[in-house]
Enzyme design. Sequence first.
Site, short mmCIF file in Angstrom:
data_model
loop_
_atom_site.label_atom_id
_atom_site.label_comp_id
_atom_site.label_asym_id
_atom_site.label_seq_id
_atom_site.Cartn_x
_atom_site.Cartn_y
_atom_site.Cartn_z
N HIS A 25 -21.83 -46.57 -40.92
CA HIS A 25 -22.65 -45.36 -40.79
C HIS A 25 -21.91 -44.19 -41.39
O HIS A 25 -20.67 -44.18 -41.48
CB HIS A 25 -23.01 -45.08 -39.32
CG HIS A 25 -21.89 -44.48 -38.52
ND1 HIS A 25 -21.71 -43.12 -38.39
CD2 HIS A 25 -20.89 -45.04 -37.80
CE1 HIS A 25 -20.67 -42.88 -37.62
NE2 HIS A 25 -20.15 -44.03 -37.25
N CYS A 26 -22.68 -43.20 -41.84
CA CYS A 26 -22.10 -41.95 -42.32
C CYS A 26 -22.51 -40.86 -41.34
O CYS A 26 -22.81 -41.14 -40.19
CB CYS A 26 -22.56 -41.65 -43.74
SG CYS A 26 -24.36 -41.47 -43.90
N ALA A 27 -22.54 -39.62 -41.78
CA ALA A 27 -22.82 -38.52 -40.86
C ALA A 27 -24.26 -38.55 -40.34
O ALA A 27 -24.52 -38.10 -39.22
CB ALA A 27 -22.56 -37.18 -41.55
N THR A 28 -25.19 -39.11 -41.13
CA THR A 28 -26.60 -39.06 -40.71
C THR A 28 -27.32 -40.39 -40.80
O THR A 28 -28.41 -40.53 -40.24
CB THR A 28 -27.38 -38.06 -41.61
OG1 THR A 28 -27.29 -38.49 -42.98
CG2 THR A 28 -26.81 -36.64 -41.47
N ARG A 29 -26.74 -41.40 -41.49
CA ARG A 29 -27.49 -42.63 -41.77
C ARG A 29 -26.76 -43.89 -41.30
O ARG A 29 -25.54 -43.98 -41.42
CB ARG A 29 -27.75 -42.75 -43.28
CG ARG A 29 -28.77 -41.78 -43.82
CD ARG A 29 -28.63 -41.61 -45.32
NE ARG A 29 -27.49 -40.76 -45.65
CZ ARG A 29 -27.01 -40.59 -46.88
NH1 ARG A 29 -27.56 -41.23 -47.89
NH2 ARG A 29 -25.99 -39.81 -47.09
#
Length: 462
Positions: A25-29
Site C-alpha cells: 500500500h502507499c499513502a492512499t491506495r
Amino acid sequence: MDNKTLAREILDNVGGIKNIKSAQHCATRLRIITKNQELVDVKAIENLDKVKGSFYNSGQYQIILGTGLVDKVYEEFMPLIGQETTAKVEDELPGSEKITFRRAIRIFGDVFVPIIPVLVATGLFMGLRGLLTQEAILSVLGLTPGDVPVQLIQFTQILTDTAFAFLPALVAWSTFKIFGGTPIIGLVLGLMLVHSILPSAYAVGAGEAEPLIFFGFIKVVGYQASVLPAFMTAIATATIEKWFKKVIPDSLDLILRPFLTLLCGLILGLFIIGPVFHEVENYVLAAVKFLLTLPFGLGGLIYGSFGQLLGIIGIHHILSLLEINMLAKDGWNLLNPVGTCGNVAQAGAVLAIAVKTASNKMKQIAYPSALSAALGITEPAVFGVTLRLGKPFIMSMIGGGVGGFFASIFQLRATGLGLTGIPGTLLYLNGQLPLYILTNLIAFATAFALTWVFGYKKDDTL
C-alpha cells in the site's frame, strides 16, 4: 461496513487468494499484483462502501481508499492472504494473555533478530581494526601508529562506528515493526535520538562533553549505542501511534499521525525516559567504584557476574569516566580485565549452544555471534541467543563472575580501554598477558561447561 469486512470483500472480488501474488500500500491506495486480471471484478470493487475508485497500472491493481483508511484495510487484508503486516506481538502483550518474564525477554530478543547481521559484521570490523592499528602489531611490520594514513583510519571508523552510533535507530525501527507501528516513523524517531546536536552519551560519560540542560534542570544526552532506552521509547511511541490511528479522522491521518507521533516520541524519549536513565547511571557509577575496593576478589566476582546487565540496560557509557580517571591517576585500568570476562563468557555460552544444538538455524546465528563476542561485541550473542533462551545467559553471568574473581585475585591491570576479548590482549603487554589469557579461558570454559551441562538442551529453539 467495517474494515475487516471491506478487506474480505476486496479479496473475494479480486479472485481470491489464488489470484494474488503480493500486496502493498502507499499513502492512499491498496496495491495488489494479480495473476489473472480477468478474474478481477472491477465494478463490484468500485461499488464497495469506502472505495473511491480503482485502476490498473504497471501490473498492479490499485484500489483508492484514501489516507488513514488504507493502512487499516491493509492490516486486515494481509492476514487474509496468509501474510502478516507485523510479527503480531500484540498476542504476547497484556490484554490478550498474561505477560511473563520469559515472554517479555523473547519479545525483546525478537527486536534484535533483524539487526544481528550488522552487529556481527561490526564486531568483526572492530576486532580487525583493534588488532591492525595497535602499536605492538605495527612494530612487527616495522611501522608506528603515525605511519598509518589518516584516510585509512577514517575509513575503518566508518566501518566500525556506524552501526553502533545509529543503533537506537535500528532498535526503534525494529520495535515499531514488531509492535504494530509504522517502521519508517520508528526509524526517524531513532535518528532523532542520536541527532548530532545531542552530546554523545560516551562523551558525557568520559567527561569530554556536558549534557544539554532543558527547563533549567532536565539533563539530555544522545542515545548513541544505547539499547533499552530506545526500545522503551519505541514501545511507548508505537502504542501512541496506534491510538492516533483510531482517533484521527482518515482525511487528516497522513498529516497529523506522523507529526504527533514523532513529537510525542521525542518528548518522551528526551525528557522522561532519558533523564531517568541518566540518574540511574550516577548510582551505577558509585556502586562500581565501591565494588572495586572490596577485598578477596569479591568486587570482581560481583561485577563480572552482573556487569553484562549494564549493556542491556544501556547505562554502561558512564563507566568510561571511571576508566579514564583510573588511567589518568595511576596509568592502569582495573575495570577492563573484569568486564572483559563477561564478554568472553558470552562467547563460551553461545559456542556451547552452537556445537550442541540440533537446529541449523540456531547454528547459523550462534557461531558468528560467538566469534563476535570473543572480539568484544556481545549484542548478537546476548540479544540473539542467550537472553532469549534464558538459562544460557545465567550461565554466562556465572562464567563472567568466576573470571572476574580471578582477574581481581591476579590484580590484572590494563594499559588502556575500549578493547576486550581477543583484541584486548594488546592492553596487557605489560607482563600480564599470560594471566589475562588464563583468566579469560577460565571465564570461557566455565560458561561453556555450565551451558552444555545445565543451560541448554539440543532441541531448544529461540
